[in-house]
Design a protein around this motif. Structure first.
Motif, PDB file in Angstrom:
ATOM      1  N   ARG A 123       0.810  -1.221   0.000  1.00 31.21           N
ATOM      2  CA  ARG A 123       0.000   0.000   0.000  1.00 31.21           C
ATOM      3  C   ARG A 123       0.849   1.280   0.000  1.00 31.21           C
ATOM      4  NH1 ARG A 123      -3.850   0.123   4.815  1.00 31.21           N
ATOM      5  NH2 ARG A 123      -4.142  -2.081   4.335  1.00 31.21           N
ATOM      6  N   GLN A 124       2.102   1.174  -0.440  1.00 31.96           N
ATOM      7  CA  GLN A 124       3.019   2.308  -0.304  1.00 31.96           C
ATOM      8  C   GLN A 124       3.181   3.147  -1.571  1.00 31.96           C
ATOM      9  OE1 GLN A 124       3.736   2.622   2.752  1.00 31.96           O
ATOM     10  NE2 GLN A 124       3.133   0.538   3.325  1.00 31.96           N
ATOM     11  N   LYS A 125       2.764   2.623  -2.708  1.00 31.30           N
ATOM     12  CA  LYS A 125       3.095   3.272  -3.977  1.00 31.30           C
ATOM     13  C   LYS A 125       2.545   4.691  -4.066  1.00 31.30           C
ATOM     14  CE  LYS A 125       3.221   2.265  -8.937  1.00 31.30           C
ATOM     15  NZ  LYS A 125       2.852   1.264  -9.979  1.00 31.30           N
ATOM     16  N   ARG A 126       1.293   4.880  -3.665  1.00 33.67           N
ATOM     17  CA  ARG A 126       0.706   6.208  -3.762  1.00 33.67           C
ATOM     18  C   ARG A 126       1.387   7.186  -2.808  1.00 33.67           C
ATOM     19  NH1 ARG A 126      -3.130   8.905  -6.108  1.00 33.67           N
ATOM     20  NH2 ARG A 126      -4.155  10.646  -5.065  1.00 33.67           N
ATOM     21  N   MET A 127       1.684   6.753  -1.588  1.00 33.17           N
ATOM     22  CA  MET A 127       2.321   7.654  -0.637  1.00 33.17           C
ATOM     23  C   MET A 127       3.690   8.091  -1.122  1.00 33.17           C
ATOM     24  SD  MET A 127       3.069   7.235   3.429  1.00 33.17           S
ATOM     25  CE  MET A 127       4.282   5.936   3.215  1.00 33.17           C
ATOM     26  N   LEU A 128       4.487   7.135  -1.615  1.00 31.37           N
ATOM     27  CA  LEU A 128       5.799   7.508  -2.132  1.00 31.37           C
ATOM     28  C   LEU A 128       5.657   8.444  -3.326  1.00 31.37           C
ATOM     29  CD1 LEU A 128       6.714   5.282  -0.195  1.00 31.37           C
ATOM     30  CD2 LEU A 128       8.286   4.471  -1.960  1.00 31.37           C
ATOM     31  N   GLY A 129       4.629   8.191  -4.157  1.00 30.99           N
ATOM     32  CA  GLY A 129       4.399   9.073  -5.291  1.00 30.99           C
ATOM     33  C   GLY A 129       4.018  10.472  -4.859  1.00 30.99           C
ATOM     34  N   GLN A 130       3.232  10.595  -3.785  1.00 34.12           N
ATOM     35  CA  GLN A 130       2.847  11.913  -3.298  1.00 34.12           C
ATOM     36  C   GLN A 130       4.057  12.691  -2.784  1.00 34.12           C
ATOM     37  OE1 GLN A 130      -0.173  10.449  -0.560  1.00 34.12           O
ATOM     38  NE2 GLN A 130      -1.789  11.418  -1.779  1.00 34.12           N
ATOM     39  N   ILE A 131       4.974  11.998  -2.127  1.00 37.30           N
ATOM     40  CA  ILE A 131       6.186  12.679  -1.649  1.00 37.30           C
ATOM     41  C   ILE A 131       7.056  13.103  -2.826  1.00 37.30           C
ATOM     42  CG2 ILE A 131       8.287  12.412  -0.268  1.00 37.30           C
ATOM     43  CD1 ILE A 131       6.720  10.448   1.494  1.00 37.30           C
ATOM     44  N   ARG A 132       7.199  12.213  -3.801  1.00 35.72           N
ATOM     45  CA  ARG A 132       7.986  12.561  -4.997  1.00 35.72           C
ATOM     46  C   ARG A 132       7.362  13.733  -5.758  1.00 35.72           C
ATOM     47  NH1 ARG A 132      11.286   9.287  -7.767  1.00 35.72           N
ATOM     48  NH2 ARG A 132      11.494  11.192  -9.012  1.00 35.72           N
TER      49      ARG A 132
END
Length: 346
Positions: A152-161
């Motif tokens: 479930r991490q892909k969106r969160m990492l994308g938001q930080i990027r």
């Protein structure tokens, strides 16, 4: 590894553990040497003993809590960083409770002169993002010991990027190279705390803002699995408890390992969603091998893992990519059992 320190960990004696570490410091070892050569070596042995069925979950948790306390104590001797130095945010991933590796990274960053905001284990995603926006760190660093925490991490990492911030990740959950990290949208993968320090010296302070990607069909199926993860785990556990060979194995088992079953089932489900979002089906092979080791160490017939994949497939009706991934794992499980006459695949 110091034998007195290890014995104190085995006894769950935090005072004796601290006394042993104090003696190591008095003998001239640096904080980094104590952490690397003693604390982390001991923690790996603790994990191996649980995996081998020789330690209970409670014993593992007690030793881990002592080790975390020791790293905090050692960190208290570090010089305060220069207020003008860059700030690094260090955290575990969501649903990742193994905080010791992230703590070691945080202390390594402090030793390297960075200011650090350490969030610990299993942060709440929205709160983490608010912290990122408020602090505007030089970089955000994540640790994951369990592959099952990646789903479930892909969106969160994308938001930080999307904010232009470098995202550096590491830990056993990401595997031995950068493939899973990059698939999730991280800027870089690090193999060790020392590697993380070098990366921060090399990475630009700000990156091009990258829009958050639209979810792929695999991402959507992984999101569905994560949303219904608890229900799937309950279905899986209930189905396994009804399997005749499972009941017989329970009767013959020396330990009441049934209490661990829900966590094991949750790990399998989490590995499935991780395999989908990263596109890395070797995750399922790793989960298969790991689960076989757990079953074998507890005297449980490895054929039960074949049953687990079958039950999982039943719970995934309407999720074709997930079912195909499970089918591949089930095929491998069947081959493993067939290759060993007593059904205990390694």
């Amino acid at each position: 590894m110091d034998p007195d320190y290890w014995q104190a960990l085995c006894d769950g004696d935090r005072h004796a553990s601290l006394a042993a570490v104090k003696r190591l410091r008095a003998a001239g070892l640096t904080n980094g040497e104590i952490i690397t050569e003693h604390v982390l070596v001991a923690q790996r042995r603790v994990g191996d003993l649980w995996l081998a069925g020789e330690w209970t979950v409670s014993q593992e948790h007690a030793a881990t809590a002592i080790n975390e306390g020791l790293v905090h104590w050692l960190g208290s001797f570090s010089d305060p960083p220069d207020p003008a130095r860059p700030l690094i945010l260090v955290s575990c991933l969501e649903q990742e409770w193994h905080a010791l590796p992230a703590l070691v990274v945080a202390e390594s960053m402090v030793e390297a002169g960075y200011r650090v905001n350490y969030l610990g284990g299993a942060p709440e995603p929205d709160d983490l993002l608010r912290q990122v926006l408020r602090l505007k760190p030089r970089a955000v660093m994540f640790s994951a010991s369990l592959t099952s925490s990646l789903g479930r991490q892909k969106r969160m990492l994308g938001q930080i990027r999307s904010l232009g911030l470098p995202v550096v990740v590491g830990g056993q959950g990401f595997g031995a190279d950068d493939r899973r990290a990059l698939a999730l949208g991280a800027t870089a993968w690090c193999a060790s705390p020392a590697h993380a320090v070098r990366l921060l010296d090399e990475l630009p302070t700000r990156l091009e803002r990258v829009p958050v990607e639209e979810p792929t069909p695999a991402d959507e199926e992984a999101a569905w699995i994560e949303e219904h993860r608890a229900e799937i785990v309950r279905y899986l556990v209930a189905g396994l408890r009804d399997v005749e060979s499972f009941s017989e194995a329970l009767l013959s088992a020396e330990r009441g390992w049934l209490k661990e079953l829900e966590g094991l089932a949750d790990h399998l489900v989490g590995c499935l969603s991780a395999a989908l979002v990263t596109g890395d089906e070797t995750i399922m092979l790793e989960a298969q091998a790991w689960m076989n080791r757990v079953l074998l160490a507890r005297g449980i017939d490895g054929v039960l893992l074949v049953e687990a994949w079958s039950l999982l497939a039943e719970a995934l009706r309407g999720q074709p990519l997930a079912r195909a991934t499970v089918a591949s794992a089930a095929s491998y499980a069947e081959q493993s059992v067939d290759s060993d006459g007593d059904g205990l695949a390694v």
